[in-house]
Design a protein around this motif. Structure first.
Motif, PDB file in Angstrom:
ATOM      1  N   GLY A  15       1.006  -0.794   0.160  1.00 44.98           N
ATOM      2  CA  GLY A  15       0.221   0.491   0.020  1.00 44.98           C
ATOM      3  C   GLY A  15       0.766   1.220   0.058  1.00 44.98           C
ATOM      4  O   GLY A  15       0.778   1.766  -0.843  1.00 44.98           O
ATOM      5  N   ARG A  16       2.083   0.902   1.057  1.00 44.65           N
ATOM      6  CA  ARG A  16       3.187   2.527   0.472  1.00 44.65           C
ATOM      7  C   ARG A  16       4.355   2.441  -0.591  1.00 44.65           C
ATOM      8  O   ARG A  16       4.930   3.281  -0.488  1.00 44.65           O
ATOM      9  N   GLY A  17       4.187   1.367  -1.277  1.00 44.68           N
ATOM     10  CA  GLY A  17       5.376   1.641  -2.586  1.00 44.68           C
ATOM     11  C   GLY A  17       6.511   1.389  -1.912  1.00 44.68           C
ATOM     12  O   GLY A  17       7.172   1.623  -2.735  1.00 44.68           O
ATOM     13  N   HIS A  18       7.013   0.740  -0.763  1.00 45.99           N
ATOM     14  CA  HIS A  18       7.958   0.538  -0.516  1.00 45.99           C
ATOM     15  C   HIS A  18       8.687  -0.607  -0.965  1.00 45.99           C
ATOM     16  O   HIS A  18       8.075  -1.938  -0.889  1.00 45.99           O
ATOM     17  N   SER A  19       9.506  -0.705  -1.609  1.00 49.43           N
ATOM     18  CA  SER A  19      10.221  -1.430  -2.223  1.00 49.43           C
ATOM     19  C   SER A  19      11.687  -2.620  -1.386  1.00 49.43           C
ATOM     20  O   SER A  19      12.071  -3.225  -1.751  1.00 49.43           O
ATOM     21  N   SER A  20      12.020  -2.109   0.337  1.00 46.47           N
ATOM     22  CA  SER A  20      12.966  -2.433   1.005  1.00 46.47           C
ATOM     23  C   SER A  20      12.581  -2.138   2.375  1.00 46.47           C
ATOM     24  O   SER A  20      11.726  -0.735   2.427  1.00 46.47           O
ATOM     25  N   VAL A  21      13.063  -2.672   3.570  1.00 48.50           N
ATOM     26  CA  VAL A  21      11.939  -2.655   4.456  1.00 48.50           C
ATOM     27  C   VAL A  21      13.392  -3.364   5.859  1.00 48.50           C
ATOM     28  O   VAL A  21      13.370  -4.286   5.059  1.00 48.50           O
ATOM     29  N   ALA A  22      13.302  -2.336   6.997  1.00 48.21           N
ATOM     30  CA  ALA A  22      14.037  -3.447   8.028  1.00 48.21           C
ATOM     31  C   ALA A  22      13.456  -3.747   9.173  1.00 48.21           C
ATOM     32  O   ALA A  22      12.272  -3.862   9.043  1.00 48.21           O
ATOM     33  N   LEU A  23      13.862  -5.109   9.229  1.00 47.30           N
ATOM     34  CA  LEU A  23      13.238  -5.760  10.289  1.00 47.30           C
ATOM     35  C   LEU A  23      13.718  -5.895  11.364  1.00 47.30           C
ATOM     36  O   LEU A  23      14.445  -6.375  11.855  1.00 47.30           O
ATOM     37  N   GLN A  24      13.101  -5.670  12.976  1.00 52.90           N
ATOM     38  CA  GLN A  24      13.149  -4.824  14.424  1.00 52.90           C
ATOM     39  C   GLN A  24      12.614  -6.241  15.059  1.00 52.90           C
ATOM     40  O   GLN A  24      11.552  -5.384  15.196  1.00 52.90           O
ATOM     41  N   MET A  25      13.166  -6.971  15.141  1.00 51.32           N
ATOM     42  CA  MET A  25      12.549  -8.244  16.410  1.00 51.32           C
ATOM     43  C   MET A  25      13.467  -8.362  17.641  1.00 51.32           C
ATOM     44  O   MET A  25      14.356  -7.940  17.848  1.00 51.32           O
ATOM     45  N   PRO A  26      12.689  -8.375  18.859  1.00 48.78           N
ATOM     46  CA  PRO A  26      12.838  -8.568  19.961  1.00 48.78           C
ATOM     47  C   PRO A  26      14.070  -9.917  20.112  1.00 48.78           C
ATOM     48  O   PRO A  26      12.959 -10.746  19.296  1.00 48.78           O
ATOM     49  N   GLU A  27      14.488 -10.627  21.206  1.00 50.03           N
ATOM     50  CA  GLU A  27      15.410 -11.676  20.847  1.00 50.03           C
ATOM     51  C   GLU A  27      14.295 -12.989  20.894  1.00 50.03           C
ATOM     52  O   GLU A  27      14.556 -14.058  20.286  1.00 50.03           O
ATOM     53  N   GLY A  28      13.106 -12.961  21.633  1.00 48.06           N
ATOM     54  CA  GLY A  28      12.408 -14.118  21.676  1.00 48.06           C
ATOM     55  C   GLY A  28      11.691 -14.141  20.316  1.00 48.06           C
ATOM     56  O   GLY A  28      11.055 -15.641  20.004  1.00 48.06           O
ATOM     57  N   LEU A  29      11.851 -13.012  18.613  1.00 51.42           N
ATOM     58  CA  LEU A  29      10.716 -13.966  17.715  1.00 51.42           C
ATOM     59  C   LEU A  29      12.187 -13.626  16.568  1.00 51.42           C
ATOM     60  O   LEU A  29      11.493 -14.108  15.469  1.00 51.42           O
ATOM     61  N   LYS A  30      13.549 -13.612  17.506  1.00 52.80           N
ATOM     62  CA  LYS A  30      14.357 -13.289  15.996  1.00 52.80           C
ATOM     63  C   LYS A  30      14.963 -14.579  15.588  1.00 52.80           C
ATOM     64  O   LYS A  30      15.527 -14.929  14.349  1.00 52.80           O
ATOM     65  N   PRO A  31      14.566 -15.932  16.004  1.00 48.14           N
ATOM     66  CA  PRO A  31      14.464 -17.036  15.235  1.00 48.14           C
ATOM     67  C   PRO A  31      13.603 -17.146  14.649  1.00 48.14           C
ATOM     68  O   PRO A  31      13.808 -18.155  13.279  1.00 48.14           O
ATOM     69  N   ARG A  32      12.155 -16.113  14.223  1.00 46.26           N
ATOM     70  CA  ARG A  32      11.897 -16.457  13.061  1.00 46.26           C
ATOM     71  C   ARG A  32      11.744 -15.800  11.879  1.00 46.26           C
ATOM     72  O   ARG A  32      10.998 -15.176  10.596  1.00 46.26           O
ATOM     73  N   ALA A  33      12.968 -14.498  11.903  1.00 48.29           N
ATOM     74  CA  ALA A  33      13.139 -13.117  11.476  1.00 48.29           C
ATOM     75  C   ALA A  33      13.782 -13.416   9.761  1.00 48.29           C
ATOM     76  O   ALA A  33      13.549 -12.993   8.838  1.00 48.29           O
TER      77      ALA A  33
END
Length: 330
Positions: A15-33
């Motif tokens: 919807g926003r037309g982004h071509s690149s994104v950065a993902l920031q996760m807490p430690e408990g979710l990083k295994p799913r990154a």
């Protein structure tokens, strides 16, 4: 049990037309990154994983534009007082279980007027908990916090204004969540009993003994710091933890007492980062958890701003309060 909401994220990016994104996760979710980034890459979006530690929305990466068009921040709610960036999406990873039967099972151990509190992962459970409490003949109360709080009943490690807002209306609190830091903050701030219910395990526990033990530890740290002649005042450069005014006030008070004080600014405050500095005590104006939970990791007293004032004789131990970050501070 905890859905990362891929479809919602994908729709927002498109919807926003982004071509690149950065993902920031807490430690408990990083295994799913890796999996999440891979799925974004497959749809033609360049996804970059931000690997630095992330403990809350206060850790929001302010420099994400160096890497991507937008930032997806997982696991935390926004802190309203920090402002709104249209290129940042907060994905609140919520528990979808039913806590009603768990709350009903412990209702007899609750007081007659109960304040309900939760971390962001469990704020969606508050209505079911309230119904179970009301069904037991008790009163359930849910407060709204200040401008650092996004949801009714939500508490942060650095701000329990949702609990404070209803302190005069309740006899105690039921906290929905994991760990002790958040409910301990509420217990200190409101001086009322807090029962913790872990929605994952169903375990319940009282914080009375742990609260008393922590008070003894904090008193000992203050007493040790009374003999200190040099202090390092720590400022955290993270987006939601920077309390420069508190740091300046601490330096002024220490120097007025005839002691030495300097300021150090750093993103990560940890024992290794402080090894080079030859001082007698530290004053942390960043996350309260550093002084409260992690004090044993440091070989010298680690104080909150108020604890420093008590050590200097400017305030009294009887007025001790849990350190908090308010909307006008960061």
């Amino acid at each position: 049990m905890f859905d990362l909401g891929f479809e919602r994220v994908a729709d927002w990016i498109k919807g926003r037309g982004h071509s690149s994104v950065a993902l920031q996760m807490p430690e408990g979710l990083k295994p799913r990154a890796m999996d999440f980034a891979g799925r974004l890459n497959e749809m033609g979006v360049s996804a970059i994983i931000l690997g630095d530690p992330c403990y809350g929305a206060c850790d929001l990466d302010r420099d994400y534009k160096e890497w991507a068009d937008a930032l997806i921040h997982f696991g935390h709610s926004p802190i309203p007082s920090m402002g709104d960036d249209p290129d940042i999406l907060f994905v609140e990873v919520s528990f979808d279980g039913d806590v009603g039967p768990m709350v009903a099972a412990v209702a007899d151990s609750l007081p007659s007027r109960v304040g309900l509190l939760a971390t962001v992962q469990y704020v969606g459970c508050i209505p079911a908990a309230a119904r179970a409490i009301e069904d037991s003949g008790r009163v359930a109360v849910v407060g709204m916090g200040d401008a650092r709080i996004a949801h009714p009943g939500q508490v942060l490690g650095c701000n329990v204004s949702s609990a404070e807002s209803v302190s005069g209306e309740v006899d105690g609190y039921l906290f929905l969540g994991e760990g002790d830091f958040h409910p301990l903050a509420a217990s200190f701030a409101c001086d009322k009993p807090v029962l913790v219910l872990n929605p994952i395990s169903g375990e319940t526990r009282s914080l009375d003994e742990k609260r008393d033990r922590m008070l003894r530890v904090r008193f000992a740290a203050i007493e040790r710091a009374k003999d200190a002649t040099s202090f390092l005042v720590l400022v955290c450069s993270k987006a939601g933890q920077t309390r420069e005014a508190d740091a300046r006030d601490a330096v002024d008070a220490i120097r007025a007492a005839g002691k030495r004080a300097n300021v150090a600014v750093m993103a990560e405050i940890n024992p290794d980062a402080l090894l080079p500095y030859d001082v007698d005590a530290y004053v942390c104006t960043g996350c309260p958890r550093i002084a409260m939970d992690d004090a044993a990791l440091y070989g010298k007293p680690m104080l909150t701003p108020q604890e420093a004032r008590i050590a200097l004789g400017l305030e009294h131990w009887d007025d001790y309060a849990f350190d908090a970050i308010r909307p006008d501070q960061s």
